[in-house]
Enzyme design. Structure first.
Site: not given
Ligand SMILES: [Mg+2]
Length: 166
Positions: A10, A105-106
């Site tokens: 993440d 974002d992961e």
């Molecule tokens: Mg994040």
């Protein structure tokens, strides 16, 4: 006995970290990123969080602290965030046997069986370092036997990192 193993990678404070890539002068400085119409704060750097800026707070409510603390404010640039996300994800694809992009974002990495070859903590440290070195985006990684637990481990990693501010 199963040896399934997942890592959740993440990106930390992703939109703020993307903006900082092009503003190295803002290293260790508070940053916030605004929603589409500049109405609300949708991302905060660690420094902005430490100043008590909440997620999704309307900009006008935070204006006083922004002015007082000289917090850098950015309109959101989703084309930029998408491009940097693609760079991070393509790098992760090179570092793990299988990846699943979970959000901008992961990503989950399937590390099943890899623990027999090398310590997973070392692998995670290497991935974290390489993503930072190659893309400039800091990440936290959680590793566990299921995706849900990997997400929880990632949450724990973020809390520990914030406590140590490393
Ligand atoms: Mg994040």
């Amino acid at each position: 006995m199963t040896d399934t193993c997942f890592a959740l990678v993440d990106c930390n404070n992703f939109y703020a970290s993307c903006e900082r890539l092009f503003r190295p002068d803002l290293r260790n400085k508070p940053i916030v990123v605004l929603s589409n119409n500049d109405g609300c704060i949708v991302a905060r750097s660690a420094e902005a969080k430490a100043l008590g800026i909440s997620m999704a707070v309307p900009l006008f409510q935070a204006q006083e602290i922004i002015d007082r603390e000289q917090i850098a404010v950015f309109s959101s640039n989703y084309a930029l965030y998408g491009d940097i996300s693609a760079r991070v994800m393509s790098l992760l694809e090179q570092l793990a046997p299988a990846t699943e992009v979970y959000s901008i974002d992961e990503a989950f990495l399937d590390l099943s069986g890899i623990g027999a070859c090398q310590p997973l903590s070392q692998l995670a440290t290497n991935i974290k370092q390489q993503v930072t070195d190659w893309t400039g985006i800091p990440v936290c990684i959680g590793i566990a036997p299921t995706k849900t637990l990997a997400k929880l481990a990632n949450h724990a990693a973020k809390r520990i990192q914030n406590r140590w501010r490393c």
